[in-house]
Design a protein around this motif. Structure first.
Motif, PDB file in Angstrom:
ATOM      1  N   TYR A 142       9.106 -96.208  84.359  1.00  0.00           N
ATOM      2  CA  TYR A 142       8.736 -94.973  83.696  1.00  0.00           C
ATOM      3  C   TYR A 142       9.997 -94.151  83.483  1.00  0.00           C
ATOM      4  O   TYR A 142      11.006 -94.378  84.135  1.00  0.00           O
ATOM      5  CB  TYR A 142       7.751 -94.173  84.552  1.00  0.00           C
ATOM      6  CG  TYR A 142       6.372 -94.767  84.661  1.00  0.00           C
ATOM      7  CD1 TYR A 142       6.136 -95.923  85.396  1.00  0.00           C
ATOM      8  CD2 TYR A 142       5.288 -94.177  84.014  1.00  0.00           C
ATOM      9  CE1 TYR A 142       4.871 -96.467  85.496  1.00  0.00           C
ATOM     10  CE2 TYR A 142       4.012 -94.704  84.105  1.00  0.00           C
ATOM     11  CZ  TYR A 142       3.809 -95.848  84.855  1.00  0.00           C
ATOM     12  OH  TYR A 142       2.538 -96.386  84.946  1.00  0.00           O
ATOM     13  N   ARG A 143       9.882 -93.153  82.608  1.00  0.00           N
ATOM     14  CA  ARG A 143      10.999 -92.231  82.451  1.00  0.00           C
ATOM     15  C   ARG A 143      10.472 -90.813  82.252  1.00  0.00           C
ATOM     16  O   ARG A 143       9.341 -90.606  81.819  1.00  0.00           O
ATOM     17  CB  ARG A 143      11.902 -92.645  81.293  1.00  0.00           C
ATOM     18  CG  ARG A 143      11.260 -92.576  79.915  1.00  0.00           C
ATOM     19  CD  ARG A 143      12.192 -93.193  78.871  1.00  0.00           C
ATOM     20  NE  ARG A 143      11.631 -93.137  77.532  1.00  0.00           N
ATOM     21  CZ  ARG A 143      12.166 -93.747  76.481  1.00  0.00           C
ATOM     22  NH1 ARG A 143      13.284 -94.473  76.617  1.00  0.00           N
ATOM     23  NH2 ARG A 143      11.604 -93.646  75.287  1.00  0.00           N
ATOM     24  N   GLN A 144      11.350 -89.889  82.587  1.00  0.00           N
ATOM     25  CA  GLN A 144      10.966 -88.482  82.486  1.00  0.00           C
ATOM     26  C   GLN A 144      12.169 -87.639  82.121  1.00  0.00           C
ATOM     27  O   GLN A 144      13.268 -87.825  82.674  1.00  0.00           O
ATOM     28  CB  GLN A 144      10.376 -88.000  83.806  1.00  0.00           C
ATOM     29  CG  GLN A 144       9.756 -86.623  83.746  1.00  0.00           C
ATOM     30  CD  GLN A 144       8.987 -86.284  85.001  1.00  0.00           C
ATOM     31  OE1 GLN A 144       9.234 -86.833  86.072  1.00  0.00           O
ATOM     32  NE2 GLN A 144       8.018 -85.383  84.877  1.00  0.00           N
ATOM     33  N   VAL A 145      11.946 -86.715  81.199  1.00  0.00           N
ATOM     34  CA  VAL A 145      12.952 -85.720  80.860  1.00  0.00           C
ATOM     35  C   VAL A 145      12.417 -84.364  81.285  1.00  0.00           C
ATOM     36  O   VAL A 145      11.206 -84.163  81.355  1.00  0.00           O
ATOM     37  CB  VAL A 145      13.305 -85.741  79.360  1.00  0.00           C
ATOM     38  CG1 VAL A 145      13.895 -87.094  78.977  1.00  0.00           C
ATOM     39  CG2 VAL A 145      12.086 -85.437  78.511  1.00  0.00           C
ATOM     40  N   PRO A 146      13.301 -83.418  81.552  1.00  0.00           N
ATOM     41  CA  PRO A 146      12.846 -82.103  82.016  1.00  0.00           C
ATOM     42  C   PRO A 146      11.850 -81.470  81.044  1.00  0.00           C
ATOM     43  O   PRO A 146      12.064 -81.476  79.828  1.00  0.00           O
ATOM     44  CB  PRO A 146      14.141 -81.301  82.089  1.00  0.00           C
ATOM     45  CG  PRO A 146      15.188 -82.307  82.332  1.00  0.00           C
ATOM     46  CD  PRO A 146      14.770 -83.522  81.559  1.00  0.00           C
ATOM     47  N   GLY A 147      10.776 -80.947  81.603  1.00  0.00           N
ATOM     48  CA  GLY A 147       9.782 -80.266  80.787  1.00  0.00           C
ATOM     49  C   GLY A 147       8.753 -81.164  80.140  1.00  0.00           C
ATOM     50  O   GLY A 147       7.846 -80.678  79.452  1.00  0.00           O
ATOM     51  N   LYS A 148       8.875 -82.476  80.354  1.00  0.00           N
ATOM     52  CA  LYS A 148       7.924 -83.422  79.761  1.00  0.00           C
ATOM     53  C   LYS A 148       7.278 -84.270  80.850  1.00  0.00           C
ATOM     54  O   LYS A 148       7.806 -84.413  81.948  1.00  0.00           O
ATOM     55  CB  LYS A 148       8.621 -84.312  78.737  1.00  0.00           C
ATOM     56  CG  LYS A 148       9.086 -83.578  77.491  1.00  0.00           C
ATOM     57  CD  LYS A 148       9.505 -84.553  76.410  1.00  0.00           C
ATOM     58  CE  LYS A 148       9.869 -83.833  75.126  1.00  0.00           C
ATOM     59  NZ  LYS A 148      10.252 -84.786  74.046  1.00  0.00           N
TER      60      LYS A 148
ATOM     61  N   ASP B  13      16.711 -92.015  74.527  1.00  0.00           N
ATOM     62  CA  ASP B  13      16.390 -92.778  75.735  1.00  0.00           C
ATOM     63  C   ASP B  13      16.906 -92.084  76.995  1.00  0.00           C
ATOM     64  O   ASP B  13      16.623 -92.536  78.113  1.00  0.00           O
ATOM     65  CB  ASP B  13      16.987 -94.185  75.657  1.00  0.00           C
ATOM     66  CG  ASP B  13      16.383 -95.028  74.555  1.00  0.00           C
ATOM     67  OD1 ASP B  13      17.160 -95.731  73.869  1.00  0.00           O
ATOM     68  OD2 ASP B  13      15.150 -95.004  74.388  1.00  0.00           O
ATOM     69  N   THR B  14      17.659 -91.019  76.816  1.00  0.00           N
ATOM     70  CA  THR B  14      18.176 -90.278  77.962  1.00  0.00           C
ATOM     71  C   THR B  14      17.027 -89.734  78.807  1.00  0.00           C
ATOM     72  O   THR B  14      16.130 -89.061  78.297  1.00  0.00           O
ATOM     73  CB  THR B  14      19.070 -89.124  77.490  1.00  0.00           C
ATOM     74  OG1 THR B  14      20.230 -89.673  76.839  1.00  0.00           O
ATOM     75  CG2 THR B  14      19.508 -88.254  78.654  1.00  0.00           C
ATOM     76  N   ALA B  15      17.053 -90.046  80.098  1.00  0.00           N
ATOM     77  CA  ALA B  15      15.982 -89.643  81.007  1.00  0.00           C
ATOM     78  C   ALA B  15      16.314 -90.117  82.412  1.00  0.00           C
ATOM     79  O   ALA B  15      17.267 -90.888  82.608  1.00  0.00           O
ATOM     80  CB  ALA B  15      14.649 -90.244  80.568  1.00  0.00           C
TER      81      ALA B  15
END
Length: 115
Positions: free
Chosen positions: A37-43, A89-91
């Motif tokens: 999985y991946r996550q970025v701030p606020g999402k 793809d940054t995360a």
């Protein structure tokens, strides 16, 4: 109980590649369905790719044809080969192991893609 440790993240230029690894310990790795999985701030955290205990795979539409998930049960490790990386793809990428009511997460590894 399963412990998951991710590695392989880093800084890469757009178009480049990285391979993430997730080493599992503490239980019988082969019976778990594994995912990245991946996550970025606020999402919300989103599924990138998954592989079942039987080896079936599925991918998010955004990574199909670029990312490949695989597992080596002898090494208790799941991999995510990421090619043709894009800035989006940054995360932080997280490894997940799930079986029935059991659900485990790693600490995450940062992937940053610059253009």
């Amino acid at each position: 109980q399963v412990q998951l440790v991710e590695s392989g993240g880093g800084l890469v230029q757009a178009g480049g590649s990285l391979r993430l690894s997730c080493k599992a310990s503490g239980s019988i790795f082969s019976i778990y369905n594994m995912g990245w999985y991946r996550q970025v701030p606020g999402k919300q955290r989103e599924l990138v790719a998954a592989i079942t205990s039987g080896g079936s795979t599925n991918y998010a539409d955004s990574v199909k044809g670029r990312f490949t998930i695989s597992r080596d049960n002898a090494k208790n490790t799941v991999y995510l080969q990421m090619n043709s990386l894009k800035p989006e793809d940054t995360a932080v990428y997280y490894c997940n192991a799930v079986r029935r009511a059991y659900d485990y997460w790693g600490q995450g590894t940062q992937v940053t893609v610059f253009s």
